[in-house]
Design an enzyme around this catalytic site. Sequence first.
Site, PDB file in Angstrom:
ATOM      1  N   CYS A   1      18.805  13.732  71.330  1.00 28.68           N
ATOM      2  CA  CYS A   1      19.520  14.806  70.618  1.00 28.68           C
ATOM      3  C   CYS A   1      18.661  16.068  70.618  1.00 28.68           C
ATOM      4  CB  CYS A   1      19.841  14.396  69.183  1.00 28.68           C
ATOM      5  SG  CYS A   1      21.243  13.267  69.032  1.00 28.68           S
TER       6      CYS A   1
ATOM      7  N   ASP B   1      13.316  11.903  84.148  1.00 30.33           N
ATOM      8  CA  ASP B   1      12.600  10.968  83.274  1.00 30.33           C
ATOM      9  C   ASP B   1      11.106  11.305  83.275  1.00 30.33           C
ATOM     10  OD1 ASP B   1      13.399   7.832  82.230  1.00 30.33           O
ATOM     11  OD2 ASP B   1      11.280   8.366  82.376  1.00 30.33           O
TER      12      ASP B   1
ATOM     13  N   THR C   1      14.673   1.549  74.979  1.00 33.12           N
ATOM     14  CA  THR C   1      13.620   2.095  74.118  1.00 33.12           C
ATOM     15  C   THR C   1      14.071   3.341  73.360  1.00 33.12           C
ATOM     16  OG1 THR C   1      12.681   3.359  75.949  1.00 33.12           O
ATOM     17  CG2 THR C   1      11.765   1.172  75.562  1.00 33.12           C
TER      18      THR C   1
ATOM     19  N   HIS D   1      19.689   6.267  72.019  1.00 34.10           N
ATOM     20  CA  HIS D   1      20.763   7.240  72.265  1.00 34.10           C
ATOM     21  C   HIS D   1      21.224   6.907  73.674  1.00 34.10           C
ATOM     22  CE1 HIS D   1      22.267  11.693  72.122  1.00 34.10           C
ATOM     23  NE2 HIS D   1      22.734  11.140  73.237  1.00 34.10           N
TER      24      HIS D   1
ATOM     25  N   HIS E   1      22.198   6.314  77.339  1.00 30.90           N
ATOM     26  CA  HIS E   1      21.849   7.099  78.525  1.00 30.90           C
ATOM     27  C   HIS E   1      21.946   6.206  79.753  1.00 30.90           C
ATOM     28  CE1 HIS E   1      18.207   5.302  76.843  1.00 30.90           C
ATOM     29  NE2 HIS E   1      17.793   5.162  78.094  1.00 30.90           N
TER      30      HIS E   1
ATOM     31  N   HIS F   1      20.307   5.714  83.587  1.00 28.94           N
ATOM     32  CA  HIS F   1      19.245   6.058  84.540  1.00 28.94           C
ATOM     33  C   HIS F   1      19.889   6.167  85.920  1.00 28.94           C
ATOM     34  CE1 HIS F   1      15.820   4.663  81.865  1.00 28.94           C
ATOM     35  NE2 HIS F   1      16.840   4.031  81.301  1.00 28.94           N
TER      36      HIS F   1
HETATM   37  P1  AMP Z   1      15.351   3.121  78.050  1.00 29.92           P
HETATM   38  O1  AMP Z   1      14.172   2.204  78.104  1.00 29.92           O
HETATM   39  O2  AMP Z   1      16.508   2.689  78.891  1.00 29.92           O
HETATM   40  O3  AMP Z   1      15.756   3.402  76.608  1.00 29.92           O
HETATM   41  O4  AMP Z   1      14.890   4.478  78.703  1.00 29.92           O
HETATM   42  C1  AMP Z   1      14.323   5.537  78.013  1.00 29.92           C
HETATM   43  C2  AMP Z   1      13.714   6.426  79.052  1.00 29.92           C
HETATM   44  O5  AMP Z   1      13.483   7.684  78.467  1.00 29.92           O
HETATM   45  C3  AMP Z   1      12.386   5.934  79.622  1.00 29.92           C
HETATM   46  O6  AMP Z   1      12.498   5.777  81.026  1.00 29.92           O
HETATM   47  C4  AMP Z   1      11.404   7.050  79.246  1.00 29.92           C
HETATM   48  O7  AMP Z   1      10.461   7.278  80.256  1.00 29.92           O
HETATM   49  C5  AMP Z   1      12.327   8.227  79.047  1.00 29.92           C
HETATM   50  N1  AMP Z   1      11.866   9.265  78.147  1.00 29.92           N
HETATM   51  C6  AMP Z   1      11.383   9.109  76.892  1.00 29.92           C
HETATM   52  N2  AMP Z   1      11.121  10.311  76.357  1.00 29.92           N
HETATM   53  C7  AMP Z   1      11.445  11.236  77.276  1.00 29.92           C
HETATM   54  C8  AMP Z   1      11.393  12.662  77.323  1.00 29.92           C
HETATM   55  N3  AMP Z   1      10.950  13.388  76.282  1.00 29.92           N
HETATM   56  N4  AMP Z   1      11.793  13.275  78.452  1.00 29.92           N
HETATM   57  C9  AMP Z   1      12.228  12.554  79.504  1.00 29.92           C
HETATM   58  N5  AMP Z   1      12.311  11.224  79.519  1.00 29.92           N
HETATM   59  C10 AMP Z   1      11.915  10.570  78.425  1.00 29.92           C
HETATM   60 ZN    ZN Z   2      20.716  11.152  69.700  1.00 24.60          ZN
END
Ligand code: AMP
Ligand code: ZN
Length: 113
Positions: A7, A30, A94, A97, A99, A101
């Site tokens: 967000c 990412d 992790t 929110h 998303h 990939h």
């Molecule tokens: P997930 O494990 O599917 O929730 O993926 C979360 C992803 O967000 C991971 O691949 C992280 O490297 C990425 N991530 C976390 N914080 C940021 C950020 N500030 N900018 C870009 N990617 C991020």
């Molecule tokens: Zn959010």
Amino acid sequence: MADCIFCMIANKEIPSKLVYEDDKIICFHDLEPQAPVHVLIVPKKHIASLDDVTAEDQELLGYIMIKVKDIAKQLELENGYRLVNNCGEDGFQTVKHIHFHLLGKRKMTWPPG
Ligand code: AMP
Ligand code: ZN
């Protein structure tokens, strides 16, 4: 939603390497890429996970699916790509929110680890 990193990115409260943005979604690189191209496609609406979508989100999710190929084209993933959603603890989500990939520019393996 307060304290939600995606967000905050959507609201430009923290920076990201922007790939694409419109009124419904944002796409950025990412921070820890798992492939030569690794971007995240994120709806601006806060939905915690795929497990939390409702009928109200049907159009938004369809919209994201239709946008994938445009973003893939912009990133020159003409040889193919992988779209991944991690959901919940076992799915290794992790950031709470939703998303997607989008990974490309390398040959993926199957099954995933
Ligand atoms: P997930 O494990 O599917 O929730 O993926 C979360 C992803 O967000 C991971 O691949 C992280 O490297 C990425 N991530 C976390 N914080 C940021 C950020 N500030 N900018 C870009 N990617 C991020
Ligand atoms: Zn959010």
